[in-house]
Design a protein around this motif. Structure first.
Motif, short mmCIF file in Angstrom:
data_model
loop_
_atom_site.label_atom_id
_atom_site.label_comp_id
_atom_site.label_asym_id
_atom_site.label_seq_id
_atom_site.Cartn_x
_atom_site.Cartn_y
_atom_site.Cartn_z
N GLU A 277 0.83 -1.21 0.00
CA GLU A 277 0.00 0.00 0.00
C GLU A 277 0.86 1.26 0.00
N ALA A 278 1.95 1.20 0.75
CA ALA A 278 2.85 2.36 0.81
C ALA A 278 3.45 2.65 -0.56
N PHE A 279 3.91 1.60 -1.27
CA PHE A 279 4.50 1.81 -2.59
C PHE A 279 3.45 2.21 -3.61
N ALA A 280 2.21 1.75 -3.42
CA ALA A 280 1.14 2.15 -4.33
C ALA A 280 0.84 3.64 -4.19
N GLN A 281 0.92 4.12 -2.95
CA GLN A 281 0.67 5.54 -2.71
C GLN A 281 1.81 6.41 -3.23
N ASP A 282 3.04 5.93 -3.09
CA ASP A 282 4.20 6.72 -3.52
C ASP A 282 5.25 5.78 -4.10
N PRO A 283 5.18 5.49 -5.40
CA PRO A 283 6.09 4.52 -6.00
C PRO A 283 7.51 5.01 -6.16
N GLY A 284 7.77 6.27 -5.89
CA GLY A 284 9.14 6.78 -6.00
C GLY A 284 9.42 7.38 -7.36
N PRO A 285 10.66 7.74 -7.64
CA PRO A 285 11.82 7.65 -6.74
C PRO A 285 11.76 8.67 -5.61
N VAL A 286 12.52 8.41 -4.56
CA VAL A 286 12.52 9.28 -3.40
C VAL A 286 13.34 10.53 -3.70
N ASP A 287 12.76 11.67 -3.44
CA ASP A 287 13.47 12.95 -3.58
C ASP A 287 14.21 13.22 -2.28
N MET A 288 15.50 12.90 -2.26
CA MET A 288 16.26 13.00 -1.03
C MET A 288 16.45 14.44 -0.57
N GLU A 289 16.46 15.38 -1.50
CA GLU A 289 16.54 16.78 -1.09
C GLU A 289 15.29 17.19 -0.33
N ALA A 290 14.13 16.73 -0.81
CA ALA A 290 12.88 17.02 -0.12
C ALA A 290 12.84 16.34 1.24
N VAL A 291 13.40 15.14 1.33
CA VAL A 291 13.46 14.43 2.61
C VAL A 291 14.30 15.24 3.60
N PHE A 292 15.41 15.77 3.14
CA PHE A 292 16.29 16.58 3.99
C PHE A 292 15.54 17.79 4.53
N GLU A 293 14.84 18.48 3.65
CA GLU A 293 14.08 19.66 4.06
C GLU A 293 12.99 19.30 5.05
N ARG A 294 12.28 18.19 4.79
CA ARG A 294 11.21 17.79 5.70
C ARG A 294 11.76 17.40 7.07
N ALA A 295 12.88 16.69 7.08
CA ALA A 295 13.46 16.26 8.36
C ALA A 295 13.84 17.47 9.21
N LEU A 296 14.47 18.44 8.57
CA LEU A 296 14.83 19.65 9.30
C LEU A 296 13.58 20.39 9.77
N GLY A 297 12.60 20.50 8.88
CA GLY A 297 11.38 21.21 9.22
C GLY A 297 10.67 20.58 10.41
N ARG A 298 10.66 19.26 10.47
CA ARG A 298 9.97 18.59 11.58
C ARG A 298 10.72 18.79 12.90
N VAL A 299 12.04 18.84 12.83
CA VAL A 299 12.81 19.14 14.05
C VAL A 299 12.47 20.55 14.52
N LEU A 300 12.45 21.50 13.61
CA LEU A 300 12.14 22.88 13.99
C LEU A 300 10.71 22.99 14.50
N ASP A 301 9.78 22.27 13.88
CA ASP A 301 8.39 22.29 14.32
C ASP A 301 8.27 21.84 15.78
N ALA A 302 9.10 20.85 16.14
CA ALA A 302 9.01 20.30 17.49
C ALA A 302 9.38 21.34 18.55
N TYR A 303 10.16 22.35 18.15
CA TYR A 303 10.60 23.37 19.10
C TYR A 303 9.85 24.69 18.95
N SER A 304 8.91 24.71 18.01
CA SER A 304 8.14 25.94 17.81
C SER A 304 7.11 26.10 18.92
N PRO A 305 6.90 27.31 19.41
CA PRO A 305 5.88 27.54 20.44
C PRO A 305 4.49 27.19 19.89
N HIS A 306 3.67 26.58 20.70
CA HIS A 306 2.32 26.19 20.27
C HIS A 306 1.28 27.04 21.01
#
Length: 236
Positions: free
Chosen positions: A207-236
């Motif tokens: 199901e996962a591959f059906a939803q997103d068969p790839g290829p993986v955009d590693m630059e986008a992964v890098f940006e998302r990983a950083l963004g999620r770390v920053l989100d975790a420290y953002s005031p809510h």
């Protein structure tokens, strides 16, 4: 086994050179630059007191008057590359500033591929590293959080960058060692994975591959990983 009588010591608290005699022929900057040149060209394992001495054109034993241990040499190297961080006047958007810091750190590690192996708090208190940390805290000035939290965030961002670059470098090193092309291996592995997923044994993966068969955009992964770390420290 611990050496009897040994005491911990910080290289930065030592004078440039111990002992009496004429003016030192080399500075720590000279030694660090030589070691960095060797590591950049041939890898960290090529760095030794003997090789650095040969690069400088001096005797190996004379280097110990400047740098008593190989670990101190590593610390000098890390400080030398930390000096390459470009510092700027923060603009007030702490998220954007930390993203910029992360991209610069990534570029620095790519220029010096041996760096991820030495990324450790042990080497985090040299003059240029402290200057870099002070800059990062200035970038985080608008974030309403204790300094301990801000330092934790900086460490998390550096951890993401280091892990990501280390993976990039390891992948590139493996590809260089292959007796076939990367495209050939990707095709063979992709075909095998497709057969396994289609077997029905792994429905969630299917199901996962059906939803997103790839290829993986590693630059986008890098940006998302950083963004999620920053989100975790953002005031809510």
């Amino acid at each position: 086994m611990a050496v009897r009588g040994a005491v911990p010591e910080v290289i930065w608290a030592r004078p440039e050179r111990t002992g009496r005699g004429p003016r030192p022929a080399y500075s720590r900057d000279d030694i660090a630059a030589a070691a960095v040149r060797i590591a950049d060209a041939r890898g960290l394992d090529a760095v030794s007191m003997r090789q650095v001495a040969a690069e400088l054109g001096c005797g190996t034993m004379s280097l110990y008057n400047y740098v008593p241990r190989k670990e101190d040499l590593y610390e000098l190297m890390m400080d030398a590359v930390a000096a390459e961080h470009v510092l700027w006047e923060p603009g007030g958007d702490w998220r954007a500033e930390l993203m910029r810091v992360a991209h610069q750190a990534r570029a620095l590690m790519r220029r010096h591929p041996w760096m991820p192996r030495l990324m450790s708090p042990v080497y985090g208190f040299s003059p240029h590293t402290l200057r870099y940390l002070e800059h990062c805290l200035a970038c985080l000035e608008p974030l309403e959080a204790p300094y301990g939290t801000k330092l934790e965030l900086i460490a998390m961002v550096n951890g993401v960058v280091t892990t990501y670059v280390r993976n990039e470098l390891d992948t590139a090193e493996r590809v260089r060692a292959l007796p076939w092309s990367q495209d050939e291996e990707t095709a063979v592995r992709g075909a095998y994975l497709a057969r396994q997923v289609a077997s029905g044994k792994y429905p969630r993966l299917a199901e996962a591959f059906a939803q997103d068969p790839g290829p993986v955009d590693m630059e986008a992964v890098f940006e998302r990983a950083l963004g999620r770390v920053l989100d975790a420290y953002s005031p809510h």
